[in-house]
Motif scaffolding. Structure first.
Motif, PDB file in Angstrom:
ATOM      1  N   UNK A 115     160.374  89.043  -8.150  1.00 46.50           N
ATOM      2  CA  UNK A 115     160.721  90.221  -7.343  1.00 46.50           C
ATOM      3  C   UNK A 115     160.501  91.486  -8.176  1.00 46.50           C
ATOM      4  N   UNK A 116     159.584  92.330  -7.746  1.00 44.87           N
ATOM      5  CA  UNK A 116     159.234  93.548  -8.478  1.00 44.87           C
ATOM      6  C   UNK A 116     159.611  94.760  -7.641  1.00 44.87           C
ATOM      7  N   UNK A 117     160.403  95.669  -8.225  1.00 46.64           N
ATOM      8  CA  UNK A 117     160.879  96.840  -7.501  1.00 46.64           C
ATOM      9  C   UNK A 117     160.429  98.119  -8.208  1.00 46.64           C
ATOM     10  N   UNK A 118     159.967  99.074  -7.414  1.00 50.93           N
ATOM     11  CA  UNK A 118     159.526 100.370  -7.934  1.00 50.93           C
ATOM     12  C   UNK A 118     159.934 101.436  -6.921  1.00 50.93           C
ATOM     13  N   UNK A 119     160.026 102.687  -7.376  1.00 54.52           N
ATOM     14  CA  UNK A 119     160.472 103.747  -6.467  1.00 54.52           C
ATOM     15  C   UNK A 119     159.323 104.609  -5.967  1.00 54.52           C
ATOM     16  N   UNK A 120     158.144 104.429  -6.502  1.00 56.56           N
ATOM     17  CA  UNK A 120     157.025 105.274  -6.111  1.00 56.56           C
ATOM     18  C   UNK A 120     156.570 106.142  -7.272  1.00 56.56           C
ATOM     19  N   UNK A 130     168.396  98.125  -6.287  1.00 57.13           N
ATOM     20  CA  UNK A 130     167.594  96.962  -6.672  1.00 57.13           C
ATOM     21  C   UNK A 130     168.481  95.732  -6.827  1.00 57.13           C
ATOM     22  N   UNK A 131     169.603  95.889  -7.526  1.00 55.99           N
ATOM     23  CA  UNK A 131     170.523  94.762  -7.694  1.00 55.99           C
ATOM     24  C   UNK A 131     171.072  94.315  -6.339  1.00 55.99           C
ATOM     25  N   UNK A 132     171.429  95.274  -5.506  1.00 59.46           N
ATOM     26  CA  UNK A 132     171.966  94.964  -4.176  1.00 59.46           C
ATOM     27  C   UNK A 132     170.991  94.076  -3.392  1.00 59.46           C
ATOM     28  N   UNK A 133     169.726  94.406  -3.437  1.00 56.83           N
ATOM     29  CA  UNK A 133     168.727  93.640  -2.688  1.00 56.83           C
ATOM     30  C   UNK A 133     168.332  92.341  -3.387  1.00 56.83           C
ATOM     31  N   UNK A 155     146.175  85.925  -9.751  1.00 52.48           N
ATOM     32  CA  UNK A 155     146.680  85.031  -8.719  1.00 52.48           C
ATOM     33  C   UNK A 155     148.155  84.717  -8.874  1.00 52.48           C
ATOM     34  N   UNK A 156     148.911  85.636  -9.497  1.00 45.36           N
ATOM     35  CA  UNK A 156     150.350  85.471  -9.651  1.00 45.36           C
ATOM     36  C   UNK A 156     151.039  85.951  -8.375  1.00 45.36           C
ATOM     37  N   UNK A 157     151.887  85.125  -7.802  1.00 46.86           N
ATOM     38  CA  UNK A 157     152.589  85.481  -6.574  1.00 46.86           C
ATOM     39  C   UNK A 157     153.839  86.300  -6.904  1.00 46.86           C
ATOM     40  N   UNK A 158     154.087  87.344  -6.126  1.00 44.80           N
ATOM     41  CA  UNK A 158     155.263  88.183  -6.339  1.00 44.80           C
ATOM     42  C   UNK A 158     155.629  88.866  -5.030  1.00 44.80           C
ATOM     43  N   UNK A 159     156.844  89.420  -4.988  1.00 46.27           N
ATOM     44  CA  UNK A 159     157.304  90.229  -3.866  1.00 46.27           C
ATOM     45  C   UNK A 159     157.531  91.645  -4.366  1.00 46.27           C
ATOM     46  N   UNK A 160     157.037  92.627  -3.625  1.00 43.00           N
ATOM     47  CA  UNK A 160     157.145  94.026  -4.058  1.00 43.00           C
ATOM     48  C   UNK A 160     158.091  94.786  -3.138  1.00 43.00           C
ATOM     49  N   UNK A 161     158.973  95.598  -3.748  1.00 41.89           N
ATOM     50  CA  UNK A 161     159.935  96.376  -2.993  1.00 41.89           C
ATOM     51  C   UNK A 161     159.954  97.816  -3.510  1.00 41.89           C
ATOM     52  N   UNK A 162     160.057  98.790  -2.608  1.00 40.16           N
ATOM     53  CA  UNK A 162     160.159 100.196  -3.001  1.00 40.16           C
ATOM     54  C   UNK A 162     161.442 100.803  -2.450  1.00 40.16           C
ATOM     55  N   UNK A 194     164.264  80.268 -12.261  1.00 41.50           N
ATOM     56  CA  UNK A 194     163.516  80.176 -11.010  1.00 41.50           C
ATOM     57  C   UNK A 194     163.404  81.526 -10.306  1.00 41.50           C
ATOM     58  N   UNK A 195     164.127  82.528 -10.824  1.00 42.25           N
ATOM     59  CA  UNK A 195     164.124  83.857 -10.216  1.00 42.25           C
ATOM     60  C   UNK A 195     163.955  84.919 -11.294  1.00 42.25           C
ATOM     61  N   UNK A 196     163.017  85.827 -11.078  1.00 37.37           N
ATOM     62  CA  UNK A 196     162.802  86.950 -11.995  1.00 37.37           C
ATOM     63  C   UNK A 196     162.822  88.246 -11.202  1.00 37.37           C
ATOM     64  N   UNK A 197     163.513  89.264 -11.739  1.00 33.25           N
ATOM     65  CA  UNK A 197     163.561  90.578 -11.113  1.00 33.25           C
ATOM     66  C   UNK A 197     163.162  91.658 -12.098  1.00 33.25           C
ATOM     67  N   UNK A 198     162.150  92.428 -11.761  1.00 33.32           N
ATOM     68  CA  UNK A 198     161.640  93.485 -12.645  1.00 33.32           C
ATOM     69  C   UNK A 198     161.811  94.822 -11.931  1.00 33.32           C
ATOM     70  N   UNK A 199     162.684  95.680 -12.448  1.00 34.84           N
ATOM     71  CA  UNK A 199     162.986  96.953 -11.818  1.00 34.84           C
ATOM     72  C   UNK A 199     162.392  98.100 -12.636  1.00 34.84           C
ATOM     73  N   UNK A 200     161.599  98.964 -12.002  1.00 36.09           N
ATOM     74  CA  UNK A 200     161.072 100.178 -12.642  1.00 36.09           C
ATOM     75  C   UNK A 200     160.430  99.875 -13.989  1.00 36.09           C
ATOM     76  N   UNK A 201     159.509  98.937 -14.000  1.00 36.66           N
ATOM     77  CA  UNK A 201     158.922  98.525 -15.266  1.00 36.66           C
ATOM     78  C   UNK A 201     157.534  97.940 -15.041  1.00 36.66           C
TER      79      UNK A 201
END
Length: 234
Positions: free
Chosen positions: A179-184, A224-227, A204-211, A140-147
């Motif tokens: 949850x998708x995380x990128x640094x810029x 990323x893991x912390x958040x 139309x895929x829903x996601x949350x983006x974090x930098x 139910x939860x997916x996290x994609x970091x720097x990818x």
């Protein structure tokens, strides 16, 4: 553990939360988290400091007590071969058919989709995209970091986007957080990620983006893991 996918002995690291040995009747949700290319199951322990991050979050009441499983994500050749369809399929089979059953048999792990999360950085992010999006009945939860799917590899990305287009309603319904995380722009995966999110928007895929500022480096992924851990299993 013995892998029936690779026909060999393999290992993973597992974090158990404070109180695990005392609360013998309690079961816990599980985060499966993957390292990047050139590393192995030791990445999230030695460099990722997973135990310290989770211990502190749980002590502060910011994260639910959980198990964290850190697999070896290497299946086959190095370089770009590690990102190809055959290797990603092996990872999916290993995760679904070997590691999850092993964890749920040998540890006090909850076994419903709302109690499972899958995440990864860089190469592990692609493994999460491949195995996670295809199996939202398991996670139910997916996290994609720097990818992100390679912007110049239609042979790999096109089937994934076609699957998402066909199954977008189910994906959006099943996932509590994508949850998708990128640094810029300083991250080597920035362009791939940007192109992928534009495709998500189109489909139309829903996601949350974090930098978070920094390069393609461990201080970023620890953050990323912390958040991401604070989002899980709420």
């Amino acid at each position: 553990y013995f892998s029936t996918v690779t026909n060999s002995w393999r290992s993973f690291y597992i974090y158990t939360p404070p109180g695990y040995d005392e609360n013998i009747n309690e079961k816990y949700p599980v985060l499966y988290i993957q390292h990047g290319g050139g590393e192995d199951e030791r990445g999230w322990t030695a460099q990722g400091l997973t135990d310290l991050i989770l211990d502190n979050l749980i002590a502060e009441g910011k994260a639910k007590p959980m198990l964290v499983v850190m697999m070896d994500g290497n299946f086959g050749g190095g370089g770009l071969q590690g990102f190809g369809e055959p290797v990603l399929r092996m990872f999916e089979n290993e995760l679904k058919n070997v590691v999850i059953p092993f964890v749920e048999k040998n540890y006090r792990a909850k076994s419903d989709a709302n109690s499972r999360a899958l995440a990864g950085l860089s190469m592990g992010g692609l493994q999460t995209l491949y195995a996670g999006v295809k199996n939202t009945q398991l996670f139910a939860y997916l996290g994609v970091f720097s990818s992100g799917w390679f912007a110049n590899r239609d042979d790999l990305s096109k089937p994934q986007y076609e699957f998402m287009q066909k199954n977008k309603d189910e994906i959006n319904r099943n996932l509590k957080s994508f949850w998708i995380a990128m640094v810029g722009q300083e991250d080597i995966a920035y362009n791939n990620n940007k192109v992928m999110m534009a495709k998500f928007d189109e489909i139309g895929i829903k996601y949350t983006y974090s930098e978070y500022p920094g390069g393609h480096t461990w201080p970023v992924w620890r953050n990323n893991l912390y958040n991401f851990a604070q989002v899980l299993f709420k």
